[in-house]
Design a protein around this motif. Sequence first.
Motif, PDB file in Angstrom:
ATOM      1  N   TRP A 210      -5.728  -3.612  -3.841  1.00 50.18           N
ATOM      2  CA  TRP A 210      -6.880  -3.297  -2.995  1.00 50.18           C
ATOM      3  C   TRP A 210      -7.677  -4.538  -2.591  1.00 50.18           C
ATOM      4  O   TRP A 210      -8.570  -4.453  -1.769  1.00 50.18           O
TER       5      TRP A 210
ATOM      6  N   LEU B 140       0.815  -1.220   0.000  1.00 50.68           N
ATOM      7  CA  LEU B 140       0.000   0.000   0.000  1.00 50.68           C
ATOM      8  C   LEU B 140       0.848   1.269   0.000  1.00 50.68           C
ATOM      9  O   LEU B 140       0.351   2.346  -0.328  1.00 50.68           O
TER      10      LEU B 140
ATOM     11  N   HIS C 252       0.700  -0.476 -11.491  1.00 52.53           N
ATOM     12  CA  HIS C 252       0.121   0.746 -12.037  1.00 52.53           C
ATOM     13  C   HIS C 252       1.180   1.811 -11.815  1.00 52.53           C
ATOM     14  O   HIS C 252       1.578   2.055 -10.668  1.00 52.53           O
TER      15      HIS C 252
ATOM     16  N   TYR D 193       1.061   7.796  -3.058  1.00 59.85           N
ATOM     17  CA  TYR D 193       0.386   6.998  -4.085  1.00 59.85           C
ATOM     18  C   TYR D 193      -0.942   6.430  -3.600  1.00 59.85           C
ATOM     19  O   TYR D 193      -1.870   6.271  -4.391  1.00 59.85           O
ATOM     20  N   ILE D 194      -1.037   6.162  -2.337  1.00 62.46           N
ATOM     21  CA  ILE D 194      -2.319   5.701  -1.802  1.00 62.46           C
ATOM     22  C   ILE D 194      -3.300   6.869  -1.717  1.00 62.46           C
ATOM     23  O   ILE D 194      -4.491   6.709  -1.980  1.00 62.46           O
ATOM     24  N   GLN D 195      -2.797   8.045  -1.397  1.00 63.12           N
ATOM     25  CA  GLN D 195      -3.648   9.235  -1.321  1.00 63.12           C
ATOM     26  C   GLN D 195      -4.186   9.629  -2.690  1.00 63.12           C
ATOM     27  O   GLN D 195      -5.304  10.105  -2.806  1.00 63.12           O
ATOM     28  N   GLN D 196      -3.399   9.406  -3.726  1.00 59.05           N
ATOM     29  CA  GLN D 196      -3.795   9.780  -5.085  1.00 59.05           C
ATOM     30  C   GLN D 196      -4.458   8.626  -5.834  1.00 59.05           C
ATOM     31  O   GLN D 196      -4.713   8.750  -7.027  1.00 59.05           O
ATOM     32  N   ASP D 197      -4.699   7.524  -5.149  1.00 61.94           N
ATOM     33  CA  ASP D 197      -5.304   6.334  -5.751  1.00 61.94           C
ATOM     34  C   ASP D 197      -4.526   5.870  -6.982  1.00 61.94           C
ATOM     35  O   ASP D 197      -5.083   5.643  -8.055  1.00 61.94           O
ATOM     36  N   ARG D 198      -3.222   5.716  -6.818  1.00 60.81           N
ATOM     37  CA  ARG D 198      -2.334   5.316  -7.905  1.00 60.81           C
ATOM     38  C   ARG D 198      -1.780   3.902  -7.719  1.00 60.81           C
ATOM     39  O   ARG D 198      -0.752   3.558  -8.285  1.00 60.81           O
TER      40      ARG D 198
ATOM     41  N   TRP E 256      -0.297   7.640 -16.489  1.00 60.56           N
ATOM     42  CA  TRP E 256      -0.528   6.539 -15.556  1.00 60.56           C
ATOM     43  C   TRP E 256      -1.230   5.396 -16.285  1.00 60.56           C
ATOM     44  O   TRP E 256      -2.261   5.599 -16.925  1.00 60.56           O
TER      45      TRP E 256
ATOM     46  N   SER F  73      -4.883  -2.207  -9.096  1.00 59.68           N
ATOM     47  CA  SER F  73      -6.223  -2.588  -8.620  1.00 59.68           C
ATOM     48  C   SER F  73      -6.194  -3.817  -7.711  1.00 59.68           C
ATOM     49  O   SER F  73      -6.928  -3.872  -6.726  1.00 59.68           O
TER      50      SER F  73
END
Length: 182
Positions: A49, A30, A105, A38-43, A112, A46
Motif C-alpha cells: 500500500w 495489487l 500476507h 484480495y484487494i477487496q478483502q484487504d488481504r 491470515w 502492508s
Amino acid sequence: MCCSVGFARSLGLALLPLALCSVLANLLLLFPMGEITYIQQDRLASYIWYFGGLGVNTSLLFLKHCLCAAVPSQMCGSVLAAIIGLLGSGYCFVISGLALIQGPHCFTSYGWSYPFADQRGRYLLQPENWSWCLQPINIVEWNVTLLCVLLGLAVLEFIICLLQLGNGLLYILPFIYHDYFY
C-alpha cells in the motif's frame, strides 16, 4: 554544451520505460495472480500500500519532459527533476526492500498472517517454506518477482537521475560562476 543537452534528453527518454514498468509492477502487486478478491478483502501486505514505484514514478513521467527538453533555460528544471527522481527511486528501493524482508500476507494453516516476517528475509533462500502460504496461490513467487523487478528498476532510475544531476550541474555551474564573478 550541446552534448550536455543531448545527454539530458537521452536520459529523460530512458526514464520513461523504466517509470512505466515500475507503475505496471506496482499495479500487478495489487492484484495477486490477476485476482481482485484480495484487494477487496484487504488481504495484501502492508508495504504494498506504500506504492513504492507507483506514485513516485507517475510523477517522474510528468517530470521527464524537463529531462527531454533540456535547453539552457530549463536545465535547472532538469536538475530539480533529477533530484525528485533520486528521492523517488530511493523511496521505491527502500519500500520494495522492506516488503521483501517482511514477506507476503497470506493464508496459512494458522489463518491470515505474515509467516516470514520474523525471518528478516531468510525465507528468500528457503523456497521449500514458500508453500506455507496457501492463498493466494504462488503469492511468494509473485511478490518476490515483482519486488525484485522494482528494486532493479529503482537502481537503474537512481543511476540515471544521478547522471542527470551531475550533467545538469556541470552544465549550469559555468553560468552561475560567470554571473557571480563577472
